[in-house]
Structure formats: C-alpha cells, structure tokens
Design an enzyme around this catalytic site. Structure first.
Site, short mmCIF file in Angstrom:
data_model
loop_
_atom_site.label_atom_id
_atom_site.label_comp_id
_atom_site.label_asym_id
_atom_site.label_seq_id
_atom_site.Cartn_x
_atom_site.Cartn_y
_atom_site.Cartn_z
N ARG B 120 0.81 -1.24 0.00
CA ARG B 120 0.00 0.00 0.00
C ARG B 120 0.84 1.28 0.00
NH1 ARG B 120 -2.70 -2.55 4.34
NH2 ARG B 120 -4.23 -4.03 3.57
N LYS B 142 2.94 10.91 -12.15
CA LYS B 142 2.26 9.87 -12.91
C LYS B 142 3.11 8.60 -12.89
CE LYS B 142 -0.35 12.61 -16.24
NZ LYS B 142 -0.61 12.80 -17.70
N GLU B 184 10.46 18.32 -25.54
CA GLU B 184 9.61 18.69 -24.38
C GLU B 184 10.12 19.98 -23.73
OE1 GLU B 184 6.76 17.16 -23.62
OE2 GLU B 184 6.94 15.24 -24.68
N LYS B 226 6.78 22.85 -15.41
CA LYS B 226 5.86 21.72 -15.25
C LYS B 226 5.35 21.64 -13.81
CE LYS B 226 4.74 17.00 -16.18
NZ LYS B 226 5.07 15.67 -16.70
N ARG B 240 -3.71 21.22 -16.37
CA ARG B 240 -2.61 20.34 -16.73
C ARG B 240 -2.63 19.96 -18.21
NH1 ARG B 240 -0.35 15.81 -12.50
NH2 ARG B 240 1.08 14.75 -13.90
N ASN B 244 -0.07 19.17 -22.88
CA ASN B 244 -0.22 18.33 -24.07
C ASN B 244 -0.03 19.09 -25.38
OD1 ASN B 244 -0.68 15.95 -22.66
ND2 ASN B 244 -2.86 16.40 -22.44
N HIS B 247 0.84 17.32 -28.53
CA HIS B 247 0.66 15.89 -28.27
C HIS B 247 -0.53 15.26 -28.98
CE1 HIS B 247 3.78 16.55 -25.35
NE2 HIS B 247 3.72 15.31 -24.91
N HIS B 264 8.62 9.40 -29.27
CA HIS B 264 7.61 10.34 -28.79
C HIS B 264 8.00 11.81 -29.02
CE1 HIS B 264 4.39 11.83 -26.23
NE2 HIS B 264 5.26 12.48 -25.48
#
Lengths: 362, 362
Positions: B120, B142, B184, B226, B240, B244, B247, B264
């Site tokens: 957990r 993320k 990026e 960011k 947020r 993108n 993207h 990417h």
C-alpha cells in the site's frame, strides 16, 4: 437512516447506514458523476442484490456494466484484478466512470484497488453486504490483493466517495459470517468505548436476531470508532495499530490452523480473550474485566478459547513473523481498561505463553 | 547544483539538478529511512550507473537490492511489475524500504507504480537518466504500466520523496534520445515562458553539445514550469492539459506510423509545429511566431514536418479516439502567444486539416 463522516481532509467521505439503502437511487445520486458505473460483485451476492443496485443506478441515469467474480478470499488475486481491468477497458470506460463495490471485504478490496489504479484512479462507492465489511473494511481506505508470497501485499490507500451500508442486506448473511462480524464490533467496544461495550452486553440477542435498529447502532458506532482512529492516522503509522486488538493472537490461530479453518472473526474473538488475559497479567485490567470480555465473546457464539492442538511455542513462532516487521519485538495491543487500548512490545515470552494457556485447551 | 520544489502540500518534494549527483551519498541521505533500498533499473542504464548509485546508498548505510529489467517501452507491463513485487517480497522488504528508480521514463513509471502499490505504498526516489524523464516524466507523479488494450491504462498518481537529476548522466544518452528530450523542453517554452523560449533560440548549440550549465538551466526551468502547472492541478482535471501542446497531433503520428517508428519527442516536435499553425489560423499568434517555433524545432534537429504517407483524414480518425474521451470534440492546445497556451475544442475539421497540410508532405 443514520449518517456519519470519515474526516480525512480532501478525502473525507460519508457512511450511510440504514434499511433498504442499496436499492435507493437517492443514496447514490450525490456521489456519481459521468454517465457510467461499473458494479463489481461476486457469484453469491450478485444473484441476490445486483438487480436492485442496477435499478437504482439506472434511475440515476447511468449506464451500468456488471463484473461478477467468483466468491472468496482465494480469488483476491491478480487474476481477478485483471478481469476487472479487461472488462472496463473493453467497454472503453474513461476516467469519469464510477466503480461500485457490491459485496464483502474481498470485493471491496479488489474493486477499490481496481478503482485506485484504473487510469490512475477513478471514483468508487462501497456497498458492503457483510457485517464484517460494514464495520471494518469499508472504513479506512485499505484496498488491495493477495500475492502468492503474502496476504494484502499489493494495494493502495484509496478512499471511496461514499459507503452505503444496508443492514437489510445482512438478512442473507450466513449465521457464522454474522458472528464473525460481531467479533470486530466487540473489538471496537473493547478498545475505545466502555459504554458501547456495555450496550453490547445487553443487546447481543437483538444483534444475533438481526434486529435492524440494533444492527444500525452497532454499525454506526463501530464506524465512528474506526473512523476516529483512521482519521488521526490514515496511513497506519502508529495509533491505527490499536485496531489490531486480538489480531496478533488471531493471525497466529489462522496461520496455525491453515487459513479458512477458522474465519478471521473467530480467530480474532479468541485472540481478544488472550489479549485481555495479557492485559491483566500486565497489571492493566482486572480479572473481572477479562471475564466480561470472555462472556461477551461467548454470548456472541464466538470461540472464547484457542483451538486445541496449537502449542504456545507454535503461537510464538507464528507471531515472530510479525516481530521481524517491527524491529525485533512482538507488539501486542493491550487494554488499559475496557474502552481504552495501547500498543506495547515489552512482554516476556513466558507472560505471553501463560496468557495463551489460560485461554486455550492445549 | 540547482534545486527546486514541487509544491503539492503534504506531498511536496524537491528536485535536485546538477553534475555528478547520482553517485553522491549526500543527495540521497535526507530522503531515505529504514535500512534497505531497492534499485530498479534496466539492462542499458544498469551497467553504466548502477555501481555508483549502489555505492552512494551503501555510504548512507543502506543494504541494497537490485532489480534489472529489460530495456524499453515494450517492457512497461504487468510482467515487469510482478518481477519487482516478487523480488521485493522474496527479499522480505517491509514498508520502510525505499525504491530508487534509476533510468528513463519507463523505469520511473514502473518503479513508481511498484512503490505506490507495494504494501500500500513505500517511499521512492527518482533518478532519471534521460533528458526526457528529467524534464517531463519525473515531475507530476504519474506512474503506471501499459495494458494490451491501451498505454498507461493502469497506474496511480504517486509522488516521490525526491528527484535527483544528474545532467552528467546525459553524456551516455544516444543523440536521438537527447533531441527527443529537447522537444519537451521547447514545449515548456512555448506554453509558459517566452524568455525561456528566446534563451533556447540562442543556446540550442550548447544543449546539443551537452554543455552541463546549459543542460542544468534547461532541466531546472522545464521542471519549474511543469511543477507550477502540476501544482495547480495534481490530478489532471483541467489546466494540466496545456502540457499536451503538440501531443494530440503527435499521438496521431505515433499511432499512424506504429509506435516506435518515430520516438515520442519527434512526433511531439512535428505536432508542436502543427499546433502553432492551428494557433495562427485561429487568429491567435502571428505567422512569424509559427516560424520561430518551426525554426527552433529545426535547430534541435527534430522533425518539423509530419511524416509522408499519413493523410489528414487519417489524423482526424486517429485523433477522434481522444475525442470520445472528452465528450465529442477534439480538443487542442493552442498558443495564445509564445509563452502562453490554452485548450480549445471549437475547431472545424477543415481548419485542422489545413494546419496539418501546412506542416506535412502529404
């Protein structure tokens, strides 16, 4: 209907307790957003309650996906989890979906963990249908699955949007499961509320007869007690440990007999009597108080003695696995009095063994 | 060495950026507790940097377990995740273990998700070794894995204790990966900081030459931008989305060519030029600004045109998959000016097609 709130800042949520809630659209409406819901249930609970819950969600204007898993702890696995993910992905559920866990602790843990990890987290609602899950696992945000190398090893702390506890659902619960749930109710009285303990002493017949008002009170008070403990220690760093009263002994019983021989609540029941014995040997509670704990466990029809054939040495061995995890000492929850508990790690093996022997036919 | 802080209340954490940090015990010491660490890395990064990180952790007095996974996005799977769980459980790691993610975005996502879900949740530290992961995936929490039915479908938002970004580690990065990371970096200038964009226009040669001071500035400024966006929208409900930029087009390029054909960052680079084109057609930025974006992408040695053989109709088709998820309209990030972005969903297909055609040899 009664209502309480688990206070966890931005993760706070309500618990609604009452009769006939699981089929009532009004209970779900404030907590669902988006257009879809996924009900996760099992082959035992599904046939009895799925249609009602589905109907309520339809009334809220939701499209409903059903996932019916096999019943039992043996299925709290990676495989079941993937079954949930696969069904949700095949149905192209996005992050606005609400997951509804309809069932006992296994379903709550599985569906909750799926909700915690599906597309990095979607809302979920617990609809616990066993007394154990209503008074215990639905409060606190523990979710997860078992791993071949250990129970509950993979999981997350993830809070639901709401818990809807329908005590009418307990009418279909097997007697043994009802009693197992009562063990945790007794525990809450022992560790936090002498008045509630006394109420249980006088209302045990009503609880066993599944009187709705008595069940509602027992569920609400249990949740309030657990919520207060969890609220002050969400991620289980300290205080939350008092919820393990009876569990160190209980886990040894479960593991010693082989999981499933005694259900969890039964092992905890005998474990609480041992914990009370240990407390009196530590000079904390009177032998009369130990007798009150023993008598209440007995009144609930739960085991008040450890199983025969499990030696004190075996208990120590099994409890020593927990010991490693906490830096060399077996820690026990003891009662300071009925209604107040503490965690201590300073007991001699001999004292522990005597407490076990006093509560088991060895 | 430079340092910044991602502000997320009780989940706030620092990012340290500089030369030679990954072998420096002092960088880890404030963030490790317990007695053990697990380094998760891959077969490409491990042979170069594992020994240094291990040495630093030993200096902090930690026992170290190593888990070396195969390299690449193809391994961001359930199987790799289980490999981490299995190794940690076999080694009997408890909740005081610290997980160290040593590698690029795939390792960060995998190790971060393992940390989020092992018992957990256990602490973890990101040690990103690619420019892309230093400027992008190491900020924002993320974590997750791919599923056969979709990328990043299973995961959690889970913040590290700290990010240790060693720009010296970028010396071993293949040229193409460096440029992909720069895409990026350019994006961050486009959406949030005209001054940084101008700095990139004058310092691209130093970045490509891997000048440590230039890289440190680019990483720090990217992370600050960011972090500011993520700090105001941790769980990706609105703002947020401006991250993108480039993207939506980029994903269509990646999917249209088959994942892996263009990396990417390359797809995002061409996608940003398309996004700039769309912005000028929407009356937002001047055609000179579009040229500045195109020229900067070109200076970085990145594709400034979409691939040949991918029709506008195919783009629309591929982007429509995103459309479903957001209620019927394809949403694009557009530039209000260089240094400011917005999300809009009100573009006619024809305008979108014209923007693509202006930036691709179709």
């Amino acid at each position: 209907m009664a209502s309480l709130r688990v206070e966890l800042g931005e993760r706070s949520y309500p618990i609604e307790v009452g009769v006939g809630l699981l089929g009532d659209a009004a209970c779900y409406r404030p907590f669902v957003r988006g257009q879809r819901a996924v009900i996760v249930t099992n082959t035992v609970v599904g046939p009895i309650y799925l249609a009602q819950v589905k109907q309520a969600l339809h009334t809220c204007g939701l499209e409903v996906l059903e996932i019916v898993l096999p019943d039992g702890e043996a299925h709290k696995t990676d495989a079941s989890l993937n079954q949930i993910y696969d069904a949700m992905l095949r149905a192209r559920c996005d992050r606005s979906v609400t997951v509804i866990a309809l069932g006992g602790g296994v379903i709550g843990d599985l569906a909750g963990f799926a909700a915690a990890t599906y597309q990095r987290g979607v809302p979920f609602i617990q609809v616990p249908t066993t007394l154990l899950s209503q008074v215990d696992s639905s409060v606190g945000g523990k979710t997860g699955i078992n791993h071949p190398l250990g129970k509950n090893m993979i999981g997350a702390f993830y809070q639901p949007q709401a818990v809807i506890s329908d005590v009418a659902a307990l009418n279909s619960l097997p007697e043994r499961e009802l009693r197992a749930g009562i063990a945790e109710v007794i525990k809450h009285g022992c560790i936090a509320d002498a008045e509630f303990f006394a109420w249980l002493e006088t209302h045990m017949p009503q609880l066993l007869a599944r009187d709705p008002a008595a069940l509602t009170h027992a569920v609400v008070r249990s949740c309030e007690i657990k919520a207060a403990v969890v609220g002050s220690d969400e991620r289980e760093s300290g205080l939350r440990a008092i919820l393990n009263f009876g569990h160190t002994f209980g886990h040894a019983i479960e593991a010693g007999l082989g999981y499933g021989e005694w259900v969890h609540g039964e092992a905890v029941a005998a474990g609480m009597v041992m914990g009370a014995e240990l407390s009196t040997r530590a000079g904390l509670i009177s032998s009369q108080d130990v007798e009150r704990v023993r008598a209440l466990v007995k009144a609930a029809g739960l085991p008040f003695e450890g199983p025969s054939g499990l030696s004190e040495a075996r208990y120590l061995e099994l409890m020593a696995i927990d010991k490693k995890a906490s830096g060399g000492r077996i820690r026990f929850v003891v009662l300071e009095r009925i209604g107040a508990a503490n965690v201590r790690g300073d007991f001699a093996d001999q004292t522990v063994c005597e407490s076990i022997r006093a509560c088991a036919r060895i």
